[in-house]
Design a protein around this motif. Structure first.
Motif, mmCIF file in Angstrom:
data_model
loop_
_atom_site.group_PDB
_atom_site.id
_atom_site.type_symbol
_atom_site.label_atom_id
_atom_site.label_comp_id
_atom_site.label_asym_id
_atom_site.label_seq_id
_atom_site.Cartn_x
_atom_site.Cartn_y
_atom_site.Cartn_z
ATOM 1 N N GLN A 17 0.829 -1.210 0.000
ATOM 2 C CA GLN A 17 0.000 0.000 0.000
ATOM 3 C C GLN A 17 0.860 1.256 0.000
ATOM 4 O O GLN A 17 0.508 2.266 -0.612
ATOM 5 C CB GLN A 17 -0.922 -0.004 1.221
ATOM 6 C CG GLN A 17 -1.912 1.161 1.241
ATOM 7 C CD GLN A 17 -2.881 1.053 2.401
ATOM 8 O OE1 GLN A 17 -2.745 0.190 3.262
ATOM 9 N NE2 GLN A 17 -3.867 1.924 2.427
ATOM 10 N N ALA A 18 2.010 1.188 0.661
ATOM 11 C CA ALA A 18 2.880 2.358 0.762
ATOM 12 C C ALA A 18 3.770 2.538 -0.458
ATOM 13 O O ALA A 18 4.193 3.667 -0.754
ATOM 14 C CB ALA A 18 3.741 2.262 2.019
ATOM 15 N N THR A 19 4.055 1.456 -1.179
ATOM 16 C CA THR A 19 5.052 1.541 -2.251
ATOM 17 C C THR A 19 4.478 1.397 -3.651
ATOM 18 O O THR A 19 5.111 1.843 -4.612
ATOM 19 C CB THR A 19 6.128 0.452 -2.061
ATOM 20 O OG1 THR A 19 5.509 -0.845 -2.049
ATOM 21 C CG2 THR A 19 6.876 0.662 -0.753
ATOM 22 N N LEU A 20 3.300 0.786 -3.790
ATOM 23 C CA LEU A 20 2.760 0.595 -5.132
ATOM 24 C C LEU A 20 2.370 1.924 -5.762
ATOM 25 O O LEU A 20 1.800 2.801 -5.089
ATOM 26 C CB LEU A 20 1.521 -0.314 -5.085
ATOM 27 C CG LEU A 20 1.752 -1.816 -4.997
ATOM 28 C CD1 LEU A 20 0.412 -2.539 -4.949
ATOM 29 C CD2 LEU A 20 2.565 -2.319 -6.190
ATOM 30 N N PRO A 21 2.629 2.114 -7.040
ATOM 31 C CA PRO A 21 2.141 3.313 -7.725
ATOM 32 C C PRO A 21 0.628 3.277 -7.829
ATOM 33 O O PRO A 21 0.000 2.213 -7.724
ATOM 34 C CB PRO A 21 2.794 3.218 -9.108
ATOM 35 C CG PRO A 21 3.146 1.780 -9.274
ATOM 36 C CD PRO A 21 3.448 1.260 -7.906
ATOM 37 N N ALA A 22 0.035 4.435 -8.036
ATOM 38 C CA ALA A 22 -1.433 4.539 -8.056
ATOM 39 C C ALA A 22 -2.054 3.628 -9.109
ATOM 40 O O ALA A 22 -3.130 3.049 -8.895
ATOM 41 C CB ALA A 22 -1.845 5.986 -8.297
ATOM 42 N N ALA A 23 -1.384 3.486 -10.242
ATOM 43 C CA ALA A 23 -1.936 2.662 -11.322
ATOM 44 C C ALA A 23 -2.009 1.192 -10.942
ATOM 45 O O ALA A 23 -2.869 0.446 -11.429
ATOM 46 C CB ALA A 23 -1.089 2.827 -12.582
ATOM 47 N N ALA A 24 -1.129 0.743 -10.044
ATOM 48 C CA ALA A 24 -1.095 -0.667 -9.654
ATOM 49 C C ALA A 24 -1.878 -0.947 -8.379
ATOM 50 O O ALA A 24 -2.037 -2.114 -7.995
ATOM 51 C CB ALA A 24 0.356 -1.115 -9.463
#
Length: 293
Positions: A254-261
């Motif tokens: 949740q903290a590291t994924l980009p918004a698209a993923a």
């Protein structure tokens, strides 16, 4: 920022660990995955709502809610599962699904299908400073309660006569019965403990959401089941390890994924679960079973 994410991960992992442990306790003795375990959370959530509505102080309402979860688990075992004792695993699974569906319908039609807001005490929504870090009171309470509950359960299983009998039953239930220990008492105690853990997890879950609804137990128990499988189905230490691991992975993504993923977070988590099981098919800490020749 990193410290806050660690706290969030441990807090979420603690909820999953409590639920996974409840599932593992019942499975280790009865061989049943109780898919109605989530409804025990819902019972506790609505018991908290009712207690606050009746004017109970918040600490007393929490105690009543946890007790209701434990009593509901014992009643579930007595009414639904005890008459099915000796039935096939398939029959037991269908029974757990039936109990789960029945309770969902009762809550949806007897209370409301919509989420009901719960006013949390102001001190639970605050924060405190620790050096350069600001830490939320809610996640801190979640961590403390989870750790204390896990320690208390470990002491009970290691130091009490009933706990020792339950650990022995998890390895070889037939021998325990031959020793004269009543099977009904062991199974009822297992359900009682699972209900207590579900009630505690429900309080921590409600503290994060500030609401209760008929489906509130579905997602966390599904995640807890995944955690129990990753840890080693039927293994109590494995359930705890799997719960905390799943919480850490979810918060990290949740903290590291980009918004698209972001919409694919659960799919990525499940891919990680599959990877773990490919390496450790029996789970991180496999359950101990007595092998007969």
């Amino acid at each position: 920022m990193v410290a806050q994410q660690i706290i969030n991960a441990v807090s979420l992992g603690g909820v999953y660990a409590l639920l996974a442990l409840g599932l593992a306790i019942v499975f280790s003795i009865v061989g049943l995955i109780n898919f109605a375990h989530g409804e025990l959370m819902t019972v506790s959530g609505y018991a908290l709502l009712a207690s606050l509505f009746l004017g109970f102080p918040f600490p007393a309402a929490v105690l009543v809610a946890v007790a209701c979860g434990a009593l509901a688990a014992v009643a579930m075992e007595r009414v639904a599962f005890r008459p099915m004792r000796g039935a096939s695993i398939t029959s037991l699974l269908l029974t757990s699904f039936a109990v789960s569906s029945l309770l969902k319908v009762v809550f949806q039609n007897g209370v409301s299908a919509r989420p009901q807001a719960i006013a949390m005490p102001s001190w639970m929504t605050g924060a405190f400073s620790l050096g350069d870090f600001t830490i939320g009171v809610g996640p801190t309470i979640s961590i403390v309660v989870s750790v204390l509950a896990l320690i208390a359960l470990e002491v009970f299983l290691r130091r009490s006569v009933t706990g020792t009998a339950m650990r022995a039953a998890a390895e070889d239930f037939d021998v325990v019965r031959l020793l004269g220990i009543p099977a009904s008492r062991i199974i009822a105690t297992a359900f009682l403990l699972s209900g207590l853990l579900a009630g505690l997890a429900a309080m921590l879950w409600v503290a994060q959401r500030a609401s209760v609804d008929p489906l509130m137990g579905f997602t966390p128990v599904l995640k807890a089941f995944i955690a129990a499988v990753v840890g080693g189905l039927g293994s109590l230490p494995g359930a705890v390890a799997g719960g905390f691991l799943l919480g850490v992975i979810e918060v990290f993504l949740q903290a590291t994924l980009p918004a698209a993923a972001a919409p694919y977070r659960d799919a990525i988590v499940l891919s990680g679960v599959i990877a773990v099981l490919l390496v450790r098919p029996q789970g991180l800490i496999p359950a101990v079973r007595v092998q007969r020749s």
